[in-house]
Enzyme design. Structure first.
Site, mmCIF file in Angstrom:
data_model
loop_
_atom_site.group_PDB
_atom_site.id
_atom_site.type_symbol
_atom_site.label_atom_id
_atom_site.label_comp_id
_atom_site.label_asym_id
_atom_site.label_seq_id
_atom_site.Cartn_x
_atom_site.Cartn_y
_atom_site.Cartn_z
ATOM 1 N N LYS A 73 -1.035 -9.503 2.855
ATOM 2 C CA LYS A 73 -0.318 -8.985 4.022
ATOM 3 C C LYS A 73 -1.209 -7.990 4.752
ATOM 4 O O LYS A 73 -1.911 -7.195 4.109
ATOM 5 C CB LYS A 73 0.992 -8.305 3.625
ATOM 6 C CG LYS A 73 1.804 -7.808 4.834
ATOM 7 C CD LYS A 73 3.174 -7.305 4.425
ATOM 8 C CE LYS A 73 3.146 -5.922 3.834
ATOM 9 N NZ LYS A 73 2.695 -4.867 4.801
ATOM 10 N N GLU B 132 9.382 -3.997 10.641
ATOM 11 C CA GLU B 132 9.757 -2.696 10.083
ATOM 12 C C GLU B 132 10.242 -1.747 11.161
ATOM 13 O O GLU B 132 9.582 -1.553 12.190
ATOM 14 C CB GLU B 132 8.576 -2.065 9.339
ATOM 15 C CG GLU B 132 8.941 -0.727 8.707
ATOM 16 C CD GLU B 132 7.903 -0.201 7.731
ATOM 17 O OE1 GLU B 132 8.097 0.914 7.216
ATOM 18 O OE2 GLU B 132 6.904 -0.910 7.494
ATOM 19 N N GLU C 131 -1.292 -5.495 8.611
ATOM 20 C CA GLU C 131 -0.520 -4.949 9.717
ATOM 21 C C GLU C 131 -1.148 -5.289 11.063
ATOM 22 O O GLU C 131 -2.346 -5.527 11.166
ATOM 23 C CB GLU C 131 -0.409 -3.431 9.572
ATOM 24 C CG GLU C 131 0.337 -2.976 8.330
ATOM 25 C CD GLU C 131 0.426 -1.466 8.204
ATOM 26 O OE1 GLU C 131 0.935 -0.997 7.183
ATOM 27 O OE2 GLU C 131 -0.013 -0.744 9.131
ATOM 28 N N ASP D 58 0.827 -1.201 0.000
ATOM 29 C CA ASP D 58 0.000 0.000 0.000
ATOM 30 C C ASP D 58 0.868 1.260 0.000
ATOM 31 O O ASP D 58 0.357 2.372 -0.106
ATOM 32 C CB ASP D 58 -0.998 0.010 1.160
ATOM 33 C CG ASP D 58 -0.340 -0.045 2.536
ATOM 34 O OD1 ASP D 58 0.904 -0.133 2.605
ATOM 35 O OD2 ASP D 58 -1.076 -0.009 3.540
ATOM 36 N N SER D 59 2.176 1.063 0.060
ATOM 37 C CA SER D 59 3.113 2.169 -0.172
ATOM 38 C C SER D 59 2.941 2.755 -1.567
ATOM 39 O O SER D 59 3.509 3.815 -1.868
ATOM 40 C CB SER D 59 4.555 1.690 0.021
ATOM 41 O OG SER D 59 4.807 0.501 -0.707
ATOM 42 N N ASP E 190 -0.930 -6.233 -0.330
ATOM 43 C CA ASP E 190 -1.331 -5.626 0.937
ATOM 44 C C ASP E 190 -2.843 -5.454 1.044
ATOM 45 O O ASP E 190 -3.516 -5.088 0.059
ATOM 46 C CB ASP E 190 -0.709 -4.233 1.066
ATOM 47 C CG ASP E 190 0.508 -4.214 1.981
ATOM 48 O OD1 ASP E 190 0.666 -5.143 2.787
ATOM 49 O OD2 ASP E 190 1.287 -3.252 1.886
#
Length: 278
Positions: free
Chosen positions: A114, A183, A116, A45-46, A84
């Site tokens: 993925k 991270e 978080e 999502d970056s 993501d």
């Protein structure tokens, strides 16, 4: 071609083989990563920051991830593809998380998703993996929580924070994640977490002892000289030559040297036999 599976990646940890992961957001970058024999490609999502020019990842939608996931998938047939789950597509409930993950798998062809969060995300991870979708966890600095943690800061520096981060990583593993991204974590803590887990850890700003490493494709290629976080190593400096190429194009258009004769098409001339009929 044989695509890397979850089992292949687990075996890499067991045999102390380092895992190389890169992000990609389109077909061209995915194709280059494939040629380099990377093990995993992440559609992160970056994309919100790298491609869309946003200040963070929070405005990225599930539609965005589906679109970019499809593009990247077309460039891969060996690397394991991870996509993501963006902000607010899994936090509402485990059922919402399962629906979002299912859409990514169905519409992009990715092999895993993925998300978080540590302990708080364990119920969602559990439900997704029970449905047969592999999950990559993500603990430490979680960009979707950037406002809650006070910015882009290293996580786990204090003893209490380090203990919580270890609990988060273990909770993610116990919920069924086959891999965990760490991270912006102190290197010593990342080494401790890596040793404590049976599944691979992928570090970004987490030191050399993780089972693998990930970097954003644009960062490792040196496409943005103004972005200089400590954890990034540029393996090329492509911003200047790329800018020079654009300058060369602009100059050639303006002075008339492009297009030259070799870049032009012409009407076909009639053959001699046909020409005599006229």
């Amino acid at each position: 071609m044989t695509r890397k599976t979850v089992l292949d990646l687990l075996k890499m940890k067991a045999s102390n083989q380092k895992i190389a992961m890169v992000t990609a957001y389109d077909y061209s970058m995915a194709r280059l990563a494939q040629e380099a024999d990377v093990d995993m490609v992440l559609v992160g999502d970056s994309v919100g920051m790298v491609v869309q020019g946003l200040p963070d990842t929070l405005a990225v939608t599930l539609d965005d991830m589906v679109y970019h996931g499809k593009c990247v998938a077309r460039g891969l047939d060996k690397a394991h593809l991870v996509v993501d789950l963006p902000f607010m597509t899994y936090q509402v409930s485990p059922q919402q998380a399962l629906q979002s993950a299912g859409r990514l798998v169905q519409q992009t062809g990715c092999q895993s998703v993925k998300l978080e969060g540590g302990e708080r995300s364990a119920p969602a991870i559990s439900l997704i993996t029970q449905a047969g979708v592999p999950v990559v966890g993500h603990v430490g600095l979680t960009p979707q929580s950037v406002h809650a943690v006070g910015g882009w800061r290293v996580q786990g520096r204090s003893e209490e924070a380090a203990e919580q981060l270890l609990r988060d990583a273990q909770a993610v593993q116990e919920a069924g994640a086959f891999c965990v991204v760490l991270e912006m974590v102190p290197a010593e803590l990342a080494a401790e977490v890596t040793a404590a887990l049976d599944v691979p850890t992928i570090g970004i700003g987490a030191g050399p002892d993780c089972d693998g490493q990930v970097l954003v494709c644009n960062d490792l290629l040196g496409l943005n000289s103004s972005f200089k976080p400590r954890f990034v190593r540029r393996f090329a400096e492509l911003e200047e030559p790329a800018t020079d190429a654009f300058r060369g194009f602009v100059a050639a258009v303006r002075d008339g040297s492009f297009p030259a004769e070799e870049h032009c098409f012409h009407r076909r001339r009639p053959s001699a036999k046909v020409a005599r009929l006229y």
